[in-house]
Design a protein around this motif. Structure first.
Motif, PDB file in Angstrom:
ATOM      1  N   LEU A   1     124.794 -81.973  60.565  1.00  0.00           N
ATOM      2  CA  LEU A   1     126.061 -81.962  60.977  1.00  0.00           C
ATOM      3  C   LEU A   1     126.658 -82.841  60.058  1.00  0.00           C
ATOM      4  CD1 LEU A   1     128.483 -81.182  62.956  1.00  0.00           C
ATOM      5  CD2 LEU A   1     127.572 -83.173  64.288  1.00  0.00           C
ATOM      6  N   LEU A   2     127.775 -82.058  59.129  1.00  0.00           N
ATOM      7  CA  LEU A   2     128.525 -83.041  58.106  1.00  0.00           C
ATOM      8  C   LEU A   2     130.029 -83.562  58.598  1.00  0.00           C
ATOM      9  CD1 LEU A   2     127.515 -81.090  54.986  1.00  0.00           C
ATOM     10  CD2 LEU A   2     126.384 -82.840  56.129  1.00  0.00           C
ATOM     11  N   ILE A   3     130.583 -82.487  59.567  1.00  0.00           N
ATOM     12  CA  ILE A   3     131.666 -82.950  59.911  1.00  0.00           C
ATOM     13  C   ILE A   3     131.863 -82.348  61.598  1.00  0.00           C
ATOM     14  CG2 ILE A   3     134.413 -82.076  60.228  1.00  0.00           C
ATOM     15  CD1 ILE A   3     134.286 -81.613  56.926  1.00  0.00           C
ATOM     16  N   LYS A   4     132.529 -83.623  62.232  1.00  0.00           N
ATOM     17  CA  LYS A   4     132.466 -83.653  63.572  1.00  0.00           C
ATOM     18  C   LYS A   4     134.013 -84.041  64.009  1.00  0.00           C
ATOM     19  CE  LYS A   4     130.608 -85.165  67.985  1.00  0.00           C
ATOM     20  NZ  LYS A   4     129.685 -86.291  68.665  1.00  0.00           N
ATOM     21  N   ASP A   5     134.601 -82.962  64.727  1.00  0.00           N
ATOM     22  CA  ASP A   5     135.940 -83.165  65.190  1.00  0.00           C
ATOM     23  C   ASP A   5     137.023 -83.861  64.006  1.00  0.00           C
ATOM     24  OD1 ASP A   5     135.052 -82.373  67.790  1.00  0.00           O
ATOM     25  OD2 ASP A   5     134.488 -84.418  68.092  1.00  0.00           O
ATOM     26  N   GLY A   6     136.864 -83.127  63.032  1.00  0.00           N
ATOM     27  CA  GLY A   6     137.847 -83.605  61.801  1.00  0.00           C
ATOM     28  C   GLY A   6     137.583 -84.693  61.230  1.00  0.00           C
ATOM     29  N   VAL A   7     136.207 -85.334  61.404  1.00  0.00           N
ATOM     30  CA  VAL A   7     135.781 -86.537  60.698  1.00  0.00           C
ATOM     31  C   VAL A   7     134.548 -86.482  60.077  1.00  0.00           C
ATOM     32  CG1 VAL A   7     135.423 -88.828  60.940  1.00  0.00           C
ATOM     33  CG2 VAL A   7     137.047 -87.986  62.292  1.00  0.00           C
ATOM     34  N   MET A   8     134.704 -86.604  58.405  1.00  0.00           N
ATOM     35  CA  MET A   8     133.467 -86.445  57.827  1.00  0.00           C
ATOM     36  C   MET A   8     132.233 -87.785  58.224  1.00  0.00           C
ATOM     37  SD  MET A   8     134.640 -85.562  53.937  1.00  0.00           S
ATOM     38  CE  MET A   8     136.122 -86.512  53.932  1.00  0.00           C
ATOM     39  N   LEU A   9     131.075 -87.301  58.236  1.00  0.00           N
ATOM     40  CA  LEU A   9     130.223 -88.100  58.683  1.00  0.00           C
ATOM     41  C   LEU A   9     129.504 -88.712  57.468  1.00  0.00           C
ATOM     42  CD1 LEU A   9     128.551 -86.193  61.698  1.00  0.00           C
ATOM     43  CD2 LEU A   9     130.480 -87.883  61.917  1.00  0.00           C
ATOM     44  N   ALA A  10     130.086 -90.070  57.009  1.00  0.00           N
ATOM     45  CA  ALA A  10     129.293 -90.611  55.887  1.00  0.00           C
ATOM     46  C   ALA A  10     128.199 -90.616  55.864  1.00  0.00           C
ATOM     47  CB  ALA A  10     130.175 -92.128  55.786  1.00  0.00           C
ATOM     48  N   THR A  11     127.362 -91.128  56.819  1.00  0.00           N
ATOM     49  CA  THR A  11     125.916 -91.260  56.605  1.00  0.00           C
ATOM     50  C   THR A  11     125.337 -90.133  56.410  1.00  0.00           C
ATOM     51  OG1 THR A  11     125.733 -91.153  58.971  1.00  0.00           O
ATOM     52  CG2 THR A  11     125.922 -93.585  58.286  1.00  0.00           C
ATOM     53  N   LYS A  12     125.616 -89.196  57.028  1.00  0.00           N
ATOM     54  CA  LYS A  12     125.161 -87.705  56.732  1.00  0.00           C
ATOM     55  C   LYS A  12     124.955 -87.218  55.293  1.00  0.00           C
ATOM     56  CE  LYS A  12     122.964 -86.449  60.481  1.00  0.00           C
ATOM     57  NZ  LYS A  12     121.466 -86.074  60.495  1.00  0.00           N
ATOM     58  N   LEU A  13     126.291 -87.361  54.822  1.00  0.00           N
ATOM     59  CA  LEU A  13     126.957 -87.080  53.394  1.00  0.00           C
ATOM     60  C   LEU A  13     125.897 -87.599  52.501  1.00  0.00           C
ATOM     61  CD1 LEU A  13     130.775 -86.856  53.448  1.00  0.00           C
ATOM     62  CD2 LEU A  13     129.029 -84.701  53.426  1.00  0.00           C
ATOM     63  N   ASP A  14     125.524 -88.949  52.897  1.00  0.00           N
ATOM     64  CA  ASP A  14     124.758 -90.106  51.928  1.00  0.00           C
ATOM     65  C   ASP A  14     123.500 -89.351  51.938  1.00  0.00           C
ATOM     66  OD1 ASP A  14     126.763 -91.399  51.261  1.00  0.00           O
ATOM     67  OD2 ASP A  14     126.699 -92.842  52.442  1.00  0.00           O
ATOM     68  N   SER A  15     122.894 -88.930  53.253  1.00  0.00           N
ATOM     69  CA  SER A  15     121.408 -88.591  53.403  1.00  0.00           C
ATOM     70  C   SER A  15     121.193 -87.172  52.804  1.00  0.00           C
ATOM     71  CB  SER A  15     120.948 -88.730  54.844  1.00  0.00           C
ATOM     72  OG  SER A  15     121.738 -87.706  55.611  1.00  0.00           O
ATOM     73  N   MET A  16     122.280 -86.261  52.794  1.00  0.00           N
ATOM     74  CA  MET A  16     122.042 -84.993  51.982  1.00  0.00           C
ATOM     75  C   MET A  16     122.655 -84.961  50.700  1.00  0.00           C
ATOM     76  SD  MET A  16     121.103 -82.911  54.672  1.00  0.00           S
ATOM     77  CE  MET A  16     119.901 -84.291  55.126  1.00  0.00           C
ATOM     78  N   LYS A  17     122.713 -86.093  50.288  1.00  0.00           N
ATOM     79  CA  LYS A  17     123.002 -86.382  48.713  1.00  0.00           C
ATOM     80  C   LYS A  17     124.258 -85.330  48.489  1.00  0.00           C
ATOM     81  CE  LYS A  17     119.963 -89.188  48.048  1.00  0.00           C
ATOM     82  NZ  LYS A  17     119.406 -89.278  49.369  1.00  0.00           N
ATOM     83  N   ILE A  18     125.173 -85.370  49.474  1.00  0.00           N
ATOM     84  CA  ILE A  18     126.582 -84.502  49.082  1.00  0.00           C
ATOM     85  C   ILE A  18     127.429 -85.526  48.773  1.00  0.00           C
ATOM     86  CG2 ILE A  18     128.013 -82.748  50.173  1.00  0.00           C
ATOM     87  CD1 ILE A  18     125.680 -81.530  51.583  1.00  0.00           C
TER      88      ILE A  18
END
Length: 231
Positions: A116-133
């Motif tokens: 999950l990268l975005i939830k309820d209109g908010v980018m999940l910063a920790t997930k983006l970092d872990s997925m290298k996106i």
């Protein structure tokens, strides 16, 4: 080859190599045979091999590429060895697929799971970092889906096969504008919602609706501003 055998101007060696010229015809025959067997192997592996690949399928494809090059080009390697390895790769891929279908843990181990990268209109910063996106990569995906305001997005998943699944709200909410800064005129398509303060890096709403310099708990940015909504 010995270094004294290598010299500039030896065009036969440069273009054909050290094998006899007649070996070019043999290479053509070897390539046709291996290519046909490769097509048969891919056909047996199913339609997934022609679509978006999972991790295990990508590994098999890279293995196939390494397999077919040797029997096509090396004169002292027989074709039957390459054909046998092709069918071994086919059996391995089929076996992994069968086990993954029977056991969810094996499926997760070999193919991975969605993130999950975005939830309820908010980018999940920790997930983006872990997925290298990067943030810009994700914004480009959303703009490609004709989304220009993060408030339109309910969920974004990065699937195990590498594609993005985007779910939108039926009624968009105020959120972060996704319009590139260089496109100044596009900002005229939005209304600024003065009372809604959000992080301008991830879209996270401020805990207290004021544009103070508190750090965003989601992405640790201190860049705050007003949300926007389409006119």
């Amino acid at each position: 080859m010995k270094k004294e055998e290598i010299h500039w101007g030896d065009w036969h060696r440069i273009l054909i190599g050290t094998a006899p010229t007649a070996f070019l015809l043999e290479v053509l025959i070897r390539t046709i045979i291996i290519y046909l067997f490769l097509l048969v192997t891919l056909r047996l592996m199913g339609k997934r091999m022609g679509g978006q690949l999972t991790i295990s399928e990508l590994a098999v494809m890279l293995t196939l590429g390494a397999i077919v090059s040797v029997p096509m080009q090396i004169p002292d390697k027989g074709l039957l060895q390459g054909i046998l390895v092709l069918f071994c790769a086919f059996a391995f891929q089929r076996g992994i697929t069968y086990l993954a279908a029977k056991n969810h843990k094996i499926e997760l181990l070999t193919q991975g799971s969605e993130s999950l990268l975005i939830k309820d209109g908010v980018m999940l910063a920790t997930k983006l970092d872990s997925m290298k996106i990067s943030r810009e990569q994700l914004l480009a995906v959303l703009r490609n889906q004709h989304i220009y305001n993060l408030g339109e997005v309910q969920r974004v998943y990065l699937e195990a096969c590498g594609i993005f699944s985007v779910f939108k709200y039926d009624q968009p909410k105020p959120g972060l504008s996704l319009v590139p800064p260089a496109d100044g005129k596009a900002e005229q398509e939005f209304n600024i919602v003065e009372e809604s303060i959000i992080c301008l890096e991830c879209g996270n709403p401020a805990a207290e609706q004021s544009s103070n310099k508190k750090t965003c708990k989601n992405c640790h940015s201190e860049n705050w501003g007003q949300a926007v909504i389409a006119k």
